[in-house]
Structure formats: structure tokens, C-alpha cells
Design an enzyme around this catalytic site. Structure first.
Site, PDB file in Angstrom:
ATOM      1  N   TYR A   1      26.767 -66.213   9.226  1.00 43.28           N
ATOM      2  CA  TYR A   1      27.341 -64.999   9.812  1.00 43.28           C
ATOM      3  C   TYR A   1      26.565 -63.759   9.374  1.00 43.28           C
ATOM      4  O   TYR A   1      26.234 -62.898  10.207  1.00 43.28           O
ATOM      5  CB  TYR A   1      28.807 -64.874   9.415  1.00 43.28           C
ATOM      6  CG  TYR A   1      29.529 -63.725  10.072  1.00 43.28           C
ATOM      7  CD1 TYR A   1      29.875 -63.781  11.419  1.00 43.28           C
ATOM      8  CD2 TYR A   1      29.869 -62.584   9.350  1.00 43.28           C
ATOM      9  CE1 TYR A   1      30.539 -62.725  12.031  1.00 43.28           C
ATOM     10  CE2 TYR A   1      30.533 -61.522   9.960  1.00 43.28           C
ATOM     11  CZ  TYR A   1      30.879 -61.604  11.300  1.00 43.28           C
ATOM     12  OH  TYR A   1      31.523 -60.555  11.899  1.00 43.28           O
TER      13      TYR A   1
ATOM     14  N   SER B   1      28.875 -55.863  11.160  1.00 45.96           N
ATOM     15  CA  SER B   1      29.710 -56.138   9.993  1.00 45.96           C
ATOM     16  C   SER B   1      29.021 -55.637   8.735  1.00 45.96           C
ATOM     17  O   SER B   1      27.791 -55.641   8.651  1.00 45.96           O
ATOM     18  CB  SER B   1      29.954 -57.652   9.875  1.00 45.96           C
ATOM     19  OG  SER B   1      30.540 -57.967   8.625  1.00 45.96           O
TER      20      SER B   1
END
Length: 244
Positions: A161, A148
Site C-alpha cells: 500500500y 495517504s
């Protein structure tokens, strides 16, 4: 009876985690459409069976593996079972991930933080540990790990995250360095914003119709899975490619 597709991945064996929905499901259909035999790993049996029906409709074949990627002994057994049945693995697409909680660092429940690390980092290490010998047994093993853009930016409230994806980036980079002298090629793929359940958790007010469709990533992932791919240790910005 639909004939088996003869495509760019014909005869290749591809394992996909998080394969029952989102990017994993889109990749499974794309790989199967190019002739790969797909090993689909996900937690939900019903969703896996739906994927199996879709792949059969394309004329493809799949092996269903109902498994939680945090089941480390299960991942070890998976590697052993693949070795016994196929003797190799040509493509690994490590896609399974969880978002966790978007909140101040001190407010995150320990069990949530640990789950994010278990799914996004530890499970991928266990996959490498279990499947690396099978990738090396292939004539052109290809491993793709979904990352990501948040791994490269500091954004408030995204600590768990973001930290997990940053750790994944380093883990995969080191793995790529370790296999550089082999026929295995290892890369990271950042799809960017996608119309997925995880994205809805993070941005509940966003219109998913404004995001690129999941199948837009099919070609980028297929290219990383091909025996002809020579890239290794790269961080591929799939979202940038879509905007080009």
C-alpha cells in the site's frame, strides 16, 4: 419536485471513482449538493443506485457507471463516452483504492501485490490517459487524487500500500508539471484516518467514532474542485486542516 441546487459547482461535471461508499460517496453528495452533475464510478450496481437516490433527494443529477477501475479498456471507453455526451470533464476525483495485505514483504501473495498496484497506480494512470483531453477541454479542469500519509513514512508491513501511494504521488506530481501551462490544476489530497472499511481492515480494534466523519472532508475537496482553485502539484494534508 426538488429544485436543482445552485451552488459553487453549479453546471460542473465531476467524475468520482470509488463513489459508492466511503470518501467517494461523501464527496459525491457534497459535489452534488453544490450543483455538480456527478459521474459515479464503482463496481456495484446496487450501491450506485442507492447513491443516485441520495443525490436525487438533494435535487441533483448523476450518471452511473458500473465499472471496475482495473478494466483498462473500460476506462478508455468511459473517456470516449464522456466526450460524446458532454465534450469535457470539469472535475476528476480519483478515490478508488485497495489496502492489500499488511504482512512482511516476502509473505505477500503476488496476486495481492499486483492488485494493489493495479488499483492504486495503474488505474490512475489509465484515468489520466483517458480523461486528460476532457479536463483540458474544460475552462478550468480540476483533478484530485486521494493519497495517504503512509506514502511519506516507512512503516513495517505496509509495503504494498505504501509503495503504491508513493508511486501515485510521483505520477500525479509529474502530471501536474505537465499541465502547468494549461487551465488544468492537479493536486493530491490526504484525508488521514477515516471511518471506512479499508481503515477497519488495517485497524480492526479501533473505534470508528474516534475518527473525523467522512463529510468533514467535503469542504476541502470542494475547494480543490472549484474553478477558482489555483493550487497545482500540491500535497494537501486534509487531516491537518481538520485539526487546525
Amino acid at each position: 419536485m426538488t429544485a436543482a441546487p445552485a451552488g459553487r459547482l453549479a453546471g460542473r461535471l465531476a467524475l468520482i471513482t470509488g463513489a459508492s461508499r466511503g470518501l467517494g460517496a461523501a464527496a459525491a453528495l457534497a459535489f452534488a449538493g453544490e450543483g455538480a452533475h456527478c459521474v459515479l464510478v464503482a463496481r456495484t450496481v446496487g450501491a450506485l443506485e442507492e447513491m443516485d437516490d441520495k443525490i436525487k433527494a438533494l435535487g441533483g443529477q448523476a450518471t452511473l457507471v458500473p465499472l471496475d477501475v482495473t478494466d483498462s479498456p473500460g476506462l478508455d471507453r468511459l473517456g470516449a463516452a464522456l466526450h460524446e455526451r458532454f465534450g469535457r470533464l470539469d472535475v476528476l476525483l480519483a478515490n478508488a483504492a485497495v489496502l492489500g495485505t499488511l504482512s512482511p514483504i516476502g509473505h505477500i501473495e503476488p496476486k495481492i501485490f499486483e492488485q494493489v498496484m493495479a488499483v492504486n497506480v495503474t488505474a490512475n494512470w489509465r484515468l489520466i490517459r483517458s480523461l486528460d483531453p476532457l479536463l483540458r477541454a474544460s475552462d478550468a479542469g480540476r483533478a484530485i487524487f486521494v493519497t495517504s500519509g503512509i506514502s511519506r513514512r516507512v512503516v513495517a508491513y505496509w509495503s504494498a500500500y505504501a509503495a503504491s501511494k508513493a508511486a501515485l504521488d510521483m505520477l500525479v506530481g509529474v502530471y501536474a508539471a505537465e499541465v502547468a501551462h494549461t487551465q488544468v490544476r492537479v493536486n493530491l489530497y490526504n484525508p488521514g484516518p477515516m471511518p471506512t472499511g479499508m481503515r477497519r481492515e488495517a485497524f480492526p480494534g479501533e473505534d470508528p467514532a474516534t475518527l473525523p466523519p467522512l463529510d468533514a472532508h467535503a469542504e476541502g475537496l470542494i475547494r480543490l474542485a472549484l474553478p477558482s482553485c489555483t493550487m497545482n502539484g500540491e500535497w494537501v494534508a486534509g487531516d491537518e486542516a481538520l485539526r487546525a
